[in-house]
Design a protein around this motif. Structure first.
Motif, mmCIF file in Angstrom:
data_model
loop_
_atom_site.group_PDB
_atom_site.id
_atom_site.type_symbol
_atom_site.label_atom_id
_atom_site.label_comp_id
_atom_site.label_asym_id
_atom_site.label_seq_id
_atom_site.Cartn_x
_atom_site.Cartn_y
_atom_site.Cartn_z
ATOM 1 N N GLY C 282 0.833 -1.209 0.000
ATOM 2 C CA GLY C 282 0.000 0.000 0.000
ATOM 3 C C GLY C 282 0.863 1.253 0.000
ATOM 4 O O GLY C 282 0.620 2.205 -0.744
ATOM 5 N N SER C 283 1.885 1.238 0.832
ATOM 6 C CA SER C 283 2.766 2.392 0.934
ATOM 7 C C SER C 283 3.490 2.657 -0.384
ATOM 8 O O SER C 283 3.555 3.788 -0.862
ATOM 9 N N PHE C 285 2.577 1.756 -3.343
ATOM 10 C CA PHE C 285 1.620 2.247 -4.342
ATOM 11 C C PHE C 285 1.458 3.754 -4.185
ATOM 12 O O PHE C 285 1.280 4.485 -5.152
ATOM 13 N N GLY C 286 1.555 4.202 -2.941
ATOM 14 C CA GLY C 286 1.479 5.633 -2.676
ATOM 15 C C GLY C 286 2.788 6.353 -2.984
ATOM 16 O O GLY C 286 2.910 7.547 -2.718
ATOM 17 N N PHE C 305 0.462 -12.184 -1.626
ATOM 18 C CA PHE C 305 0.630 -10.736 -1.817
ATOM 19 C C PHE C 305 1.810 -10.418 -2.744
ATOM 20 O O PHE C 305 1.790 -9.422 -3.474
ATOM 21 N N GLY C 307 2.552 -12.035 -5.310
ATOM 22 C CA GLY C 307 1.967 -12.149 -6.644
ATOM 23 C C GLY C 307 1.157 -10.911 -7.018
ATOM 24 O O GLY C 307 1.191 -10.454 -8.157
ATOM 25 N N LEU C 308 0.439 -10.364 -6.046
ATOM 26 C CA LEU C 308 -0.343 -9.155 -6.331
ATOM 27 C C LEU C 308 0.574 -8.002 -6.725
ATOM 28 O O LEU C 308 0.316 -7.283 -7.697
ATOM 29 N N MET C 310 3.399 -8.119 -8.041
ATOM 30 C CA MET C 310 3.974 -8.399 -9.349
ATOM 31 C C MET C 310 2.998 -8.030 -10.457
ATOM 32 O O MET C 310 3.332 -7.283 -11.369
ATOM 33 N N VAL C 311 1.762 -8.559 -10.349
ATOM 34 C CA VAL C 311 0.795 -8.309 -11.422
ATOM 35 C C VAL C 311 0.363 -6.844 -11.466
ATOM 36 O O VAL C 311 0.201 -6.271 -12.523
ATOM 37 N N ILE C 314 3.376 -2.989 -8.546
ATOM 38 C CA ILE C 314 3.718 -2.137 -7.406
ATOM 39 C C ILE C 314 5.072 -2.624 -6.880
ATOM 40 O O ILE C 314 5.241 -3.818 -6.634
ATOM 41 N N SER C 435 1.256 6.066 -12.602
ATOM 42 C CA SER C 435 1.176 7.249 -11.731
ATOM 43 C C SER C 435 0.951 6.865 -10.275
ATOM 44 O O SER C 435 0.543 5.742 -9.972
ATOM 45 N N ILE C 436 1.197 7.804 -9.377
ATOM 46 C CA ILE C 436 0.888 7.580 -7.966
ATOM 47 C C ILE C 436 -0.194 8.558 -7.521
ATOM 48 O O ILE C 436 -0.341 9.629 -8.098
ATOM 49 N N VAL C 446 -5.280 -0.350 -9.985
ATOM 50 C CA VAL C 446 -4.491 -1.547 -10.229
ATOM 51 C C VAL C 446 -5.234 -2.754 -9.663
ATOM 52 O O VAL C 446 -6.109 -2.609 -8.801
ATOM 53 N N THR C 447 -4.853 -3.930 -10.139
ATOM 54 C CA THR C 447 -5.588 -5.142 -9.797
ATOM 55 C C THR C 447 -4.705 -6.366 -9.998
ATOM 56 O O THR C 447 -3.719 -6.303 -10.739
ATOM 57 N N GLY C 448 -5.065 -7.447 -9.334
ATOM 58 C CA GLY C 448 -4.380 -8.715 -9.554
ATOM 59 C C GLY C 448 -4.935 -9.472 -10.749
ATOM 60 O O GLY C 448 -4.378 -10.489 -11.164
#
Ligand SMILES: Cc1ncc(C[n+]2csc(CCOP(=O)(O)OP(=O)(O)O)c2C)c(N)n1
Ligand SMILES: Cc1ncc(C[n+]2csc(CCOP(=O)(O)OP(=O)(O)O)c2C)c(N)n1
Ligand code: SF4
Ligand code: SF4
Ligand SMILES: [Mg+2]
Ligand SMILES: [Mg+2]
Lengths: 604, 299, 604, 299
Positions: C282-283, C285-286, C305, C307-308, C310-311, C314, C435-436, C446-448
């Motif tokens: 989360g951080s 991504f920010g 997580f 994997g998330l 990666m896809v 982030i 972008s952030i 964003v998404t898995g």
């Protein structure tokens, strides 16, 4: 009327309009004639996507043949499509045979003549013949009376005519499937079938087809991979299914939830995947065989507990129905990409057995062999199925039941099916005492910490090394017991194509085609993917070139997981020549072409 | 070696030598549990001690019963597997405040909600012991730990309130140094059919000596009732004693409010159990012959 | 007085009696003389195990030398042991040099004369000289006044004398370390040091030793691997550490909890390992660089997580301080067995970069290179350290700070240290918009799930295949950027010994020894373990034989994970010749012997 | 394209086309959230919608703000990372009853305990929607689902009671079909500094049409107070209206008891927040020069 020994076609409708139901009834007609059928449903990614959008494509691809089928084949020669947007969408998949036919329902043409024209033009440009279908007014009226339902029955009637099934037979199947419907509604449905039948007689006789059957007395059943896993769980004597819903594994749980109690089994829905496997482990420690099933994300979550089962020597079976990945990925698409996560995903040197299923039949017997291995070895066993296998259903000869109580009951044919000999009578464990609660005088505690042979926590160099050695030796027992894997074609030559899991059917068919066309090639298929049998190097060295085909990503700088294992094992330059991760299964035609290209290269 | 023949003795319940720190309250819990098994003559052969990871998690190694020392935070699902597979077994779960309330919180929610039969013992030393002094969900605000050297910033979770809030059917609190109270608490917990949540104030002289003042008892108040646990006047002579009817949920909440200073049976109420409901459903299902397993798939 | 250029010895006491404190003070004495030191603590598995049991062995092994040290060496020549049970226990480890000396405190002899005799007899039988030590009565009295504490000060005094450190210097160090102690207590401690010093002068002068120093003006620091990781995190500009305690990773968090806020950083203790990595993601991504650290069981939990990250592209950095495994395993022992779980543990084809650290210095710079790679590639980066590296501390030249704000600031020497060139300026992403939050006009989700280049969820064959290809191409960039790994010795010859991670020091020393002894051999060490550099096959082919040495289990039927990768990559018969998972690090002498055996075989 | 310049419009908040079933309450939540952002003029550029997995989890895709559609059950830790790293951002979390209360229960416990600033919206359709009709922790007893065709055996978890029991500082319940009430609830939730737990009754016509009877309102009772959320008499004309002071925890519990039929603000109380406590501690720490980072290790 054409005669064919196999034929593939699509029925495509908006989601929720009953395409799959119509397909289900139709194949009863085929099976009744003694034909074999293989069905792949098209399931939209959303629950009920908005109608008349490309997201709402739902339906079935059906392949019907004189002889037994192992896969859905390559391309469809006929598509019956409810409206133009779906036609357009389906053309994207490029799964039509040029020269084939589209029957397009023109019912929505008035709503959107332009897009109809466009889609039809696109189909024609793709080499397809487009035949319009118009549901007659009376049938339209009946559909209105059925609240808009029933188009699927008209289409069913069309196929009944095309495939030369008698209306009497078809009416019987429809009545049987709709036996809970009030008589007047059933009657209306039957009228719709009739109307489709008549329509086809009038307009589509050029498409009429005869597929000769070889009827025999053997009992046939119709089943998909996940149902087979569920039934196999019952037959293998497992008593507890502990799971958490996830596509495409969920339907194993759904089937068991309905049927397990009748056989004394329990289905437990846990709060998450971690708890699900924890409960299975607790049950097995208590001597009660248990199983859990999941798909990719759930497999990632179960890794820690898999390691506990391994170190504490509690039997443990995990089914992973692979879906398109990574991460949340493509829940309703197929891929063979969890091999490494299954074999190596747990931290530390965590020994496991990973076996894969190649067919619906394998699904039925996988729980038996997994139970046999995990109880003999006290090592976790993972069963890799995939989306393709889970949802595809087919007609096949009724399987022998095992009605296994203890693993000593296992049918020899099940060991054979998985190309493995019986394991040695006694196998060394890290801990000698393997009692279960209730056994007098043999109280014991298990732990994920390292222990000595008494089961006491121990941190010395010797006990640690020994525990590793004993656990790895268990896998070596498996390696030694593994027999020569299945071969298609001669056992030496220029080219050997290797596949695992669900790619078997496609491989077999492609090899058969090649042989028919005089191309010399052999195929090999592995069900046990970790650990590997010992003689691979020797088998591979009899060929000039060995390649793999898989539904997983690979490129010139990245070997697929399976080929990485084969390379390390054989030190031969095994490369994946088909390694697409498009979410779609391989096609026999793709494999044939690839083989031809490779042979060509070789012969020059 | 154990046999199913009574009597069960203290000696027979000893397994590996415990290796906790000197003065650790876990010793007292261990001995208390053994005493209780002797008192009730619970057959070790049909008893399973299940635990997660922590100093508390070591208990099964020291009890000569069956045992599973599982993974961190997840003893409850493992125990549930035994409850479903082997309903005749007696299940005791040992968990720490970190094990139960930090990493294992979700399983505690669902163990409580499922109300399956077991005695769940929460060893509350208000600290991570085994990993050497980190903040746990029950750590008092301001305590200096290795992960929060500026002092733990949050007010702790009160485990009793937590369990009540989740709708537990049995919630009691005791302290390991109050020997009789501990035994009596285990006894009512054991008799309760369902998930018996037993909070135990546990001393950790090594890392958190200030958590529980066992030398004084003025801060203690016992909840007493005929259907509850008698006050332990010997162990806590200066404690106050309050009457509390364990069927009164609202009052139970009041007593649980804030820091854990009340001991006794907070709440007890029989409710349907997931284990029996599930087993009964299978029991009652119209049975089919396994030989006809595939018949409905015939075509 | 003997002169030696290096010497290894043990101080062993009951847990809680201050052996490690004494060791810490002693090495200040060494460092002050300009000597190099490498220390490995012995940490009991329990918090405070009962005294006078074999579980309570606590202490330090210290290696001191004229030149820089890369590892703890093979065997100890001297042991000072508090009582006989510990002597007996330590002999189990077989880490003594035959011909060496044991100084045994006889204080407990009266309690248990028989076991004293036994232990001493065993030591003698093992070829050790046993010198008894008796703490004089006045010192005993002082110890009683200190509530039983202070034996460690006596022992410190003994070593002060043996290693020729002046009492004045030593007193200064003791006073500095105990600066918070009341004056009278400090004085008592100093008396005890004096008493040990005198005792050694009287009884142990035969052991006195001179290790010549090469003092220079370069600033030196003393640090362990986990502290170096913590400091590296600060220097690399990471702003959030999000973790959950687990041995042996916890001390990274402990160090940061104390020091990070002073540099504007935050330490967050999550409810579990899954939440810990979620918060780091989360951080990041920010736009705020974050990191998480764990050990084996925590790594297993983080797989989903990873994997998330990666896809969804982030950035994500995970430190895994490997411990003895599998499962709960041996939390205070060392192993290199998480390589596969790190590289392949996430379900699906989840691309990651895995780098390992070979030394305390590498630990300091690993966060920088990880940040560089994860921000350039938006692929998760895993840093593999291990128990050995995490707790071993050593004296080394003060490191250059980077004070990195953005990854463009990275010092070229850091890239060099990890044998990698700068990555290309621009690297293709699955999604163009990266972008952030806060960036105007570039909102994105964003998404898995699989997405197209716009970041929109997409399930078509083309987008799925493309996403895989783009993600794998990121790793190929790494492969292409990786330079020839570190070589010890000639780049061609008969034998190449390959190691990774913490085995570097042992390998280097063994190769040096072999060269000194005229044995021809080369060594290679890899820090980046996944993906591998491209030229390995070529490099390996210059040798007749290539083998690996690792602290992980392997046998003739099971290749270690690292050798599996090397085999697949090079198709050469690379085997692990040392692959013990005893929980103890490899010894240079073991490696030397193995090399000699192999050379012998070759030369015949 | 969005800019930081107001005004924020409904149109601008549209992203990908939603793909829920016809009649799904998620549409109403989506539109309500957009309306709320317009009403409060919340800048999408500084807003992040975070979700787990489920039908509910799709929401971020449809909101033209920043967004993370994360993994099942674990939106809360991801959001916390943003709260710690970028405290100026506005955080909305979308979660389903399975996502929040089954797999994600532990994170919900700790999100509530940490009380970090965000609006947590629980889409309660009492079923697993996305995976097609399995029992969730809020499924009514007896409901036939794919995993429990004999009927769900347990009484459901009441999410409001659950959050109260965990000590949430803000607990409200609303229904997506009561448009004004939904907006008003979001508004008080947004203004509350801390973890605002908003339970939303959500229709799932596909799999669980019987969960919420939105055509009748006699079963509804509104909790009303000046500091709370006004009753929505238009949306629910036959509802009863009860006065309830949201500072009264005990009464809040009473109202939450059993099935979820009360709507409004149950509880609201400011308490220290982990995010600000943590950021303040770093803020207040005596700062050091990074150039001297290694000085204390000199020897
Ligand atoms: C997955 C995992 N994470 C972390 C750990 C490390 N660990 C072991 S015990 C423990 C916490 C112990 O605290 P508590 O539950 O309060 O038990 P106590 O030791 O105080 O009895 C932790 C974090 C682990 N073993 N496994
Ligand atoms: C780790 C993991 N386990 C399981 C799933 C499958 N899954 C996706 S959503 C979901 C439950 C959805 O129910 P709920 O949270 O109530 O959301 P709804 O669809 O009803 O909005 C499940 C089990 C998953 N995606 N990931
Ligand atoms: S650390 Fe605390 S809880 Fe653990 S054994 Fe020592 S005193 Fe007991
Ligand atoms: S399944 Fe239910 S919750 Fe999901 S989109 Fe359909 S109606 Fe909505
Ligand atoms: Mg604790
Ligand atoms: Mg739901």
């Amino acid at each position: 009327m054409m005669t064919r020994d196999q034929f593939r076609f699509d029925l495509i409708m908006d989601a929720g309009n009953g395409a799959q139901k119509a397909g289900d009834i139709l194949i009863k007609g085929f099976a009744n004639q003694g034909l074999y059928v293989y069905i792949e449903p098209m399931i939209p990614a959303e629950i009920s996507p908005p109608k008349r959008t490309k997201y709402s494509m739902s339906g079935v691809t059906i392949r019907v043949a004189t002889g037994e089928l192992t896969n859905i084949g390559s391309l469809s020669e006929l598509m019956l499509v409810e409206q133009e947007i779906l036609l357009d969408r389906r053309l994207d998949d490029e799964e039509y045979e040029p020269g084939g036919t589209v029957i397009l329902d023109m019912g929505d043409q008035k709503r959107s003549p332009a897009t109809y024209d466009q889609a039809m033009a696109r189909a024609r440009a793709a080499g397809l013949k487009v035949l319009p279908l118009s549901i007659p007014d009376e049938a339209q009226q009946t559909i209105r009376e059925l609240n808009g339902n029933g188009k699927n029955m008209v289409y069913l009637g069309v196929f009944t005519a095309i495939f030369n099934i008698t209306l009497t037979d078809m009416n019987a199947f429809v009545s049987q499937v709709f036996k809970k419907l009030p008589a007047d509604k059933l009657a209306k449905n039957l009228t719709l079938v009739q109307s489709g039948y008549d329509l086809a007689q009038a307009d589509f006789s050029e498409l009429f087809l005869s597929i000769p059957a070889n009827p025999d007395d053997r009992e046939k059943i119709l089943m998909d991979g996940n149902t087979a896993l569920a039934m196999g769980i019952v037959d293998s004597g497992i008593k507890l299914y502990s799971g958490y819903p996830i596509t495409p594994a969920s339907s194993i749980m759904h089937t068991l939830a309905k049927s397990f109690p009748a056989y004394g089994g329990i289905v437990h829905q846990a709060e998450d995947e971690i708890a699900a496997i924890g409960t299975a482990i607790g049950s097995y420690f208590g001597g009660v065989p248990a199983i859990t099933a999941t798909s990719g994300p759930g497999l990632s979550l179960k890794q820690e507990f898999i390691g506990l089962a391994m170190v504490s020597e509690i039997p443990c079976i995990v089914i992973d129905v692979q879906r398109g990945g990574p991460s949340t990925g493509l829940p309703t698409r197929t891929e063979q990409s969890d091999l490494f996560a299954a074999a190596f995903g747990t931290h530390g040197d965590a020994t496991k057995v990973v076996l894969s299923v190649s067919s619906v039949e394998d699904c039925f017997y996988a729980p038996h062999i997994a139970r046999y291995l995990t109880e003999k070895l006290r090592v976790p066993v993972l069963i890799l199925s995939d989306y393709l296998t889970s949802v595809s259903y087919k007609v096949f000869e009724k399987l022998n039941l095992n009605v296994m109580e203890n693993i000593s009951d296992i049918l020899p044919e099940i060991l054979e099916r998985f190309y493995i000999e019986a394991l040695p009578e006694s196998i060394e464990m890290v801990k000698t005492n393997q009692s279960i609660p209730g056994e007098v005088g043999r109280l014991r505690r298990v732990t994920g910490l390292n222990t000595d042979i008494e089961g006491t926590v121990a941190y010395t160099s010797q006990t640690n090394q020994r525990a590793h050695q004993v656990r790895n030796e268990k896998l070596h027992h498996v390696r030694r017991a593994l027999k020569t894997p299945e071969f298609f074609g001669p056992s030496e030559g220029d080219l050997l194509v290797v596949a695992w899991g669900s790619s078997r059917g496609v491989l077999k068919e492609a090899i058969d085609t090649c042989h028919r066309e005089g191309v010399s090639v052999s195929g090999m298929h592995l069900k046990m993917v970790y650990p590997l049998p010992l003689m691979l190097k020797e088998l591979f060295s009899r060929f000039k070139r060995v390649v793999t085909i898989e539904t997983v990503y690979g490129d010139s700088l990245k070997h697929t997981p399976f080929s990485t294992l084969l390379r390390s094992e054989t030190l031969l330059d095994v490369k994946a020549v088909l390694s697409n991760a498009t979410g779609r299964p391989l096609k026999p035609s793709q494999v044939v072409n690839t083989i031809k290209e490779l042979s060509h290269v070789h012969n020059n | 070696m154990s046999t199913t023949t009574n009597p069960v003795t203290l000696k027979e319940l000893k397994a590996a030598d415990p290796r906790w720190c000197t003065g650790c309250g876990d010793y007292t819990i261990l001995v208390g549990l053994r005493r209780f098994m002797v008192q009730r003559q619970i057959d070790p052969v049909n008893t399973v001690n299940v635990s997660g990871i922590g100093c508390s998690g070591r208990l099964p190694h020291y009890m000569n019963t069956y045992g599973i020392h599982s993974v961190h935070g997840r003893a409850i699902p493992v125990a549930l597997g035994l409850a479903l597979g082997r309903p005749e077994l007696k299940l005791f779960i040992s968990s720490g405040d970190g094990d139960a309330l930090s990493i294992g919180g979700n399983h505690l929610i669902h163990g409580i909600h499922k109300n399956f039969n077991c005695v769940f013992v929460l060893f509350d030393n208000q600290i991570y012991g085994l990993t050497k002094n980190q903040t746990s969900p029950t750590t008092k605000k301001g305590l200096v730990t290795m992960t929060q050297p500026q002092g733990s910033p949050l007010s702790p979770i009160n485990p009793v309130q937590f369990a009540l809030g989740l709708g537990a059917t049995f919630v009691a609190s005791t302290a390991e140094w109050m020997g009789q109270h501990f035994l009596d608490t285990l006894d009512v917990a054991y008799q309760h059919p369902g998930f018996s949540f037993v909070h135990v104030a546990q001393r950790c002289p090594k890392f958190n000596p200030s958590a529980w003042n066992h030398e004084d008892s003025r801060w203690i108040s016992f909840l007493e009732h005929d259907n509850g646990v008698p006050a332990d006047r010997k162990a806590a002579p200066d404690a106050t004693v309050v009457a509390h009817d364990p069927s009164d949920m609202a009052k139970a909440f009041e007593h649980a409010n804030g820091l854990t200073t009340s001991f006794g049976l907070f709440y007890c109420q029989e409710r349907p159990r997931y284990d029996t409901l599930t087993l009964d459903a299978t029991e009652k299902a119209v049975k089919k012959d396994k030989g006809s397993l595939l018949d409905s798939f015939a075509i």
